[in-house]
Scaffold this motif. Structure first.
Motif: not given
Length: 230
Positions: A24-40
């Protein structure tokens, strides 16, 4: 600074899942970071989206009133006052007055912190044990794809059972950062943490912190491992 709230996840026509905040936000052109969240041993593909926006900040330009034109900033040598091309400049670290150690882009690239694209959850702490001064920039971790949604749900529920805040580590903007990760309704919120060197405490705050450390050096260690060993 305007805060963006994160609502429930929704599926896009191409099959990807993202938050309604992003969609819903046109100003959010791209993410700040891309990767994987790891827990154990569990990992989840995620993207980080800024939880705040400066789009509504009023900004001014410097104008020449005689021509009504914007002005251009010129790079000038501070010693000779001669104009210098930006492409010819290098970065330098000041070691004494008017003395600098110079670094080329190639040399800086050699020591650049490697981005592993992993947001590692290292331990859990009580929310009350984290000084608010350390809290820096908030982000919304959003799962990528259906598998990411399912994996993130497992991680979220594991954190909810702990009733604690997770402490993670990642490389963001070529800098290794510690962060907090906590449950926000049916989603997660990540906030980067400032370092001790960035703190400017009042004299009273500093005295209280030192007194607490001397009087109760073990207090505040509320990790699951410590709790289990009691």
């Amino acid at each position: 600074m305007h805060h963006q709230s994160l609502s429930q996840q929704q599926q896009r026509p191409d099959g990807r899942f993202e938050s309604a905040y992003v969609a819903g936000n046109s100003t959010a052109a791209r993410p700040s970071w891309e990767g994987h969240l790891r827990l154990s041993l569990l990992t989840c593909p995620v993207t980080l989206w800024a939880a705040t926006s400066e789009a509504e900040t009023v900004r001014f330009n410097r104008i020449n009133p005689e021509t009504n034109n914007r002005i251009s900033m010129v790079t000038v040598n501070a010693g000779t006052r001669e104009e210098v091309e930006r492409g010819d400049l290098v970065k330098g670290f000041q070691v004494a007055k008017n003395e600098y150690v110079l670094f080329t882009k190639e040399e800086l690239d050699l020591v650049e912190t490697e981005s592993t694209k992993i947001l590692d959850i290292e331990k859990f702490m009580l929310r009350s044990s984290i000084d608010r001064l350390y809290l820096d920039t908030p982000y919304h971790p959003v799962p990528s794809g259906k598998a990411g949604v399912e994996a993130l749900a497992v991680i979220r529920e594991a954190m909810r059972k702990q009733q604690m805040v997770a402490i993670g580590r990642l490389v963001l903007s070529q800098r290794e950062r510690l962060c907090t990760i906590e449950v926000e309704e049916d989603a997660l919120q990540m906030t980067t943490l400032r370092t001790e060197a960035e703190m400017r405490r009042s004299l009273t705050q500093d005295r209280r912190r030192k007194a607490k450390t001397v009087a109760r050096p073990g207090q505040g260690d509320q990790s699951p491992r410590r709790r289990a060993g009691r």
